[in-house]
Design a protein around this motif. Structure first.
Motif, short mmCIF file in Angstrom:
data_model
loop_
_atom_site.label_atom_id
_atom_site.label_comp_id
_atom_site.label_asym_id
_atom_site.label_seq_id
_atom_site.Cartn_x
_atom_site.Cartn_y
_atom_site.Cartn_z
N ALA A 110 0.87 -1.18 0.00
CA ALA A 110 0.00 0.00 0.00
C ALA A 110 0.91 1.23 0.00
N LEU A 111 0.83 2.02 -1.05
CA LEU A 111 1.77 3.12 -1.23
C LEU A 111 1.43 4.29 -0.33
N ASP A 112 2.44 4.78 0.40
CA ASP A 112 2.25 5.99 1.21
C ASP A 112 2.04 7.19 0.30
N VAL A 113 1.32 8.19 0.80
CA VAL A 113 1.03 9.40 0.03
C VAL A 113 1.30 10.63 0.88
N VAL A 114 1.23 11.80 0.22
CA VAL A 114 1.37 13.09 0.90
C VAL A 114 0.08 13.87 0.67
N ASP A 115 -0.51 14.42 1.75
CA ASP A 115 -1.78 15.13 1.59
C ASP A 115 -1.57 16.54 1.06
N ASP A 116 -2.65 17.32 0.99
CA ASP A 116 -2.57 18.67 0.41
C ASP A 116 -1.68 19.61 1.21
N LEU A 117 -1.47 19.30 2.48
CA LEU A 117 -0.60 20.11 3.33
C LEU A 117 0.80 19.53 3.44
N LEU A 118 1.11 18.62 2.50
CA LEU A 118 2.43 17.99 2.43
C LEU A 118 2.74 17.15 3.66
N ARG A 119 1.70 16.65 4.31
CA ARG A 119 1.88 15.75 5.44
C ARG A 119 1.83 14.31 4.95
N PRO A 120 2.77 13.47 5.42
CA PRO A 120 2.77 12.08 4.96
C PRO A 120 1.59 11.30 5.55
N GLU A 121 0.98 10.47 4.73
CA GLU A 121 -0.06 9.57 5.17
C GLU A 121 0.45 8.14 5.01
N ARG A 122 0.51 7.43 6.11
CA ARG A 122 1.04 6.07 6.09
C ARG A 122 -0.06 5.07 5.79
N HIS A 123 0.25 4.16 4.89
CA HIS A 123 -0.69 3.13 4.49
C HIS A 123 -0.07 1.75 4.71
N TRP A 124 -0.85 0.83 5.27
CA TRP A 124 -0.41 -0.54 5.51
C TRP A 124 -1.15 -1.48 4.56
N PRO A 125 -0.46 -2.41 3.89
CA PRO A 125 -1.16 -3.37 3.03
C PRO A 125 -1.90 -4.41 3.88
N GLN A 126 -3.08 -4.81 3.41
CA GLN A 126 -3.88 -5.83 4.08
C GLN A 126 -4.40 -6.82 3.05
N ILE A 127 -4.53 -8.07 3.47
CA ILE A 127 -5.11 -9.10 2.60
C ILE A 127 -6.25 -9.78 3.33
N LYS A 128 -7.32 -10.06 2.58
CA LYS A 128 -8.52 -10.66 3.15
C LYS A 128 -9.13 -11.62 2.13
N ASP A 129 -9.65 -12.76 2.61
CA ASP A 129 -10.35 -13.72 1.74
C ASP A 129 -9.51 -14.07 0.51
N PHE A 130 -8.49 -14.90 0.73
CA PHE A 130 -7.50 -15.19 -0.31
C PHE A 130 -7.68 -16.60 -0.87
N TYR A 131 -7.68 -16.70 -2.20
CA TYR A 131 -7.80 -17.98 -2.91
C TYR A 131 -6.46 -18.33 -3.56
N ALA A 132 -6.12 -19.63 -3.53
CA ALA A 132 -4.94 -20.13 -4.25
C ALA A 132 -5.24 -21.54 -4.74
N GLY A 133 -5.09 -21.76 -6.05
CA GLY A 133 -5.40 -23.07 -6.59
C GLY A 133 -4.94 -23.21 -8.02
N GLU A 134 -5.65 -24.04 -8.76
CA GLU A 134 -5.26 -24.37 -10.13
C GLU A 134 -6.35 -23.95 -11.10
N ALA A 135 -5.94 -23.31 -12.17
CA ALA A 135 -6.89 -22.90 -13.20
C ALA A 135 -7.29 -24.09 -14.06
N ILE A 136 -8.50 -24.06 -14.58
CA ILE A 136 -8.97 -25.11 -15.48
C ILE A 136 -8.10 -25.09 -16.74
N GLY A 137 -7.63 -26.27 -17.10
CA GLY A 137 -6.81 -26.37 -18.30
C GLY A 137 -5.37 -25.97 -18.11
#
Length: 226
Positions: free
Chosen positions: A171-198
């Motif tokens: 999750a990319l950090d950004v800078v607001d209109d007043l040039l203040r840094p906004e910290r963002h943390w990456p999150q993952i929810k409801d994750f699938y991993a498997g094999e595609a058909i074919g």
């Protein structure tokens, strides 16, 4: 702003068997994605995350206990994976995040060859509340996607012609209109991993070669980080 997806870079991988470039196919519909995968896909809802809002404890346990640098998902039907972050992982209600906002979250697939992955990838604030922002995802085949303002209803999935050995997202950090840094943390929810058909089943020697390259790259990454 309406949630959006920007496909910015593809086709950087080379398959060991054929020597041809490849890139994953992007899905934004969960129903369509699930219609393209074989039965037995592993679904992780992170329901085992019980210490909500705390770093996942590491091992061995000195005092105080450091955050774990990795977490091995329970897995199902031979599909397994491990999540990692340089400065540790952080548990949230039915989701997984990182302890340090500067860290990406990386998932290494460790079991049966995975050719289909999908889930909810979010940006969160200090308290783990989803917020607007840009989430960047990168697959082991070089596919790079930017998600703009994803929310709990934003599904992102991939199907690849070759095994996906890892997924890294941030999750990319950004800078607001007043040039203040906004910290963002990456999150993952409801994750699938498997094999595609074919999905083509790689020959044992080809699969061993691909996994060997993945292990070599991970070893170099760990040494550089250390």
């Amino acid at each position: 702003m309406k949630p959006g997806i920007c496909l910015t870079l593809v086709a950087l991988a080379v398959t060991a068997a054929s020597g041809t470039a490849t890139a994953a196919t992007l899905f934004t519909s969960q129903a369509e994605f699930l219609s393209r995968v074989t039965p037995g896909i592993y679904f992780e809802d992170f329901g085992s995350m019980v210490d909500y809002g705390k770093p996942i404890p590491g091992d061995p346990p000195p005092d105080p206990v450091p955050p774990a640098l990795s977490w091995a998902a329970p897995g199902a039907n031979g599909f397994t994976w491990t999540a990692q972050a340089p400065h540790g992982l952080y548990s949230l209600p039915q989701s997984l995040s990182v302890n340090d906002h500067q860290d990406p979250l990386t998932i290494h697939f460790t079991g049966r060859p995975v050719t289909a992955i999908g889930g909810n990838f979010l940006a969160g604030d200090l308290n783990g509340i989803p917020i607007s922002g840009v989430v960047q995802l990168k697959l082991s085949d070089g596919t790079l996607v930017n998600l703009t303002d994803p929310d709990l209803n934003t599904f992102t999935g991939f199907i690849s012609d070759v095994p996906i050995t890892s997924l890294t997202f941030d999750a990319l950090d950004v800078v607001d209109d007043l040039l203040r840094p906004e910290r963002h943390w990456p999150q993952i929810k409801d994750f699938y991993a498997g094999e595609a058909i074919g999905s083509p089943i790689p020959e044992p020697e080809d699969y061993a070669f691909v996994m060997g390259l993945g292990a070599l790259a991970f070893g170099i990454w760990r040494r550089v980080r250390g």
